[in-house]
Each structure stands twice: as C-alpha cells, then as structure tokens.
Enzyme design. Structure first.
Site, short mmCIF file in Angstrom:
data_model
loop_
_atom_site.label_atom_id
_atom_site.label_comp_id
_atom_site.label_asym_id
_atom_site.label_seq_id
_atom_site.Cartn_x
_atom_site.Cartn_y
_atom_site.Cartn_z
CE1 TYR A 64 0.32 1.83 4.27
CE2 TYR A 64 0.81 -0.50 4.50
CZ TYR A 64 0.87 0.79 4.99
OH TYR A 64 1.46 1.05 6.19
CB CYS A 65 1.46 4.07 -1.67
SG CYS A 65 0.21 4.26 -2.97
NE ARG A 66 -0.98 11.16 -1.10
CZ ARG A 66 -2.07 11.69 -1.63
NH1 ARG A 66 -3.13 11.92 -0.89
NH2 ARG A 66 -2.12 12.00 -2.91
#
Length: 103
Positions: A64-66
């Site tokens: 995941y990221c932002r």
C-alpha cells in the site's frame, strides 16, 4: 493484482505467508502505518529495487501507499523482479478504515 480493501484485509487475515509492505516515504510512514508494515520507499529508485531483490520471493506481499498509485507501480516492479504474489490495496491508506500505528 489490485484488491479492494475488503478483499485485501480478508486475504491478508487468512494468509500465513504474508508481509505488509508500505512503499511511501519515511516521513509518510512515520505519520501512521498499518500494523506490522515494512517500509521500503519506492521513490528511492534503484535503492528500492535493491531492497525488493532482497525480499523472500516465496512470501505474499500486501502493498500500500497513500492513494494506491505508487503501490500499483511497486507491485508491477515486484512482479518483474520475480515476486509473483504482490497485492495492491486500492485507495491506499487514504481510504483505509482499519487501525493504524502512529509512532
């Protein structure tokens, strides 16, 4: 592979071979992260690739990221480097409804 939050969480919960991977910057990671996540910043370019190459290719990675864009790219890079099971969290931590760790 892109997964909705529900599918990502359910698959992660049932996976005994799982690693959670946060590909945001260290500053973003320090603002809060999903429990047990390992931080490898995709913006490090070749440094990111070196760290990914060191990972166990037999594990399943929940990435995941932002917002989901960087993690989608990370999953693509991971696949190219021989990691077959990389799952992108659609919507990233912005849409995350679960708990986060705030150091």
């Amino acid at each position: 592979m892109n997964l909705s939050q529900e599918d990502w969480v359910n698959q992660l919960a049932a996976d005994e071979n799982a690693v959670i991977l946060d590909v945001r910057t260290e500053d973003e990671f320090n603002d809060g992260y999903i429990e047990n996540a390992v931080n490898i910043d995709i913006n490090k370019g070749q440094g990111f690739i070196y760290e990914i190459e060191e990972l166990d290719k037999n594990k399943n990675y929940y990435v995941y990221c932002r917002s989901g864009a960087r993690s989608a790219k990370a999953c693509q890079v991971m696949n190219e480097l021989g990691i077959q099971n990389a799952y992108n969290l659609l919507g990233g931590i912005l849409d995350w409804e679960g708990e986060t760790i705030n150091p």
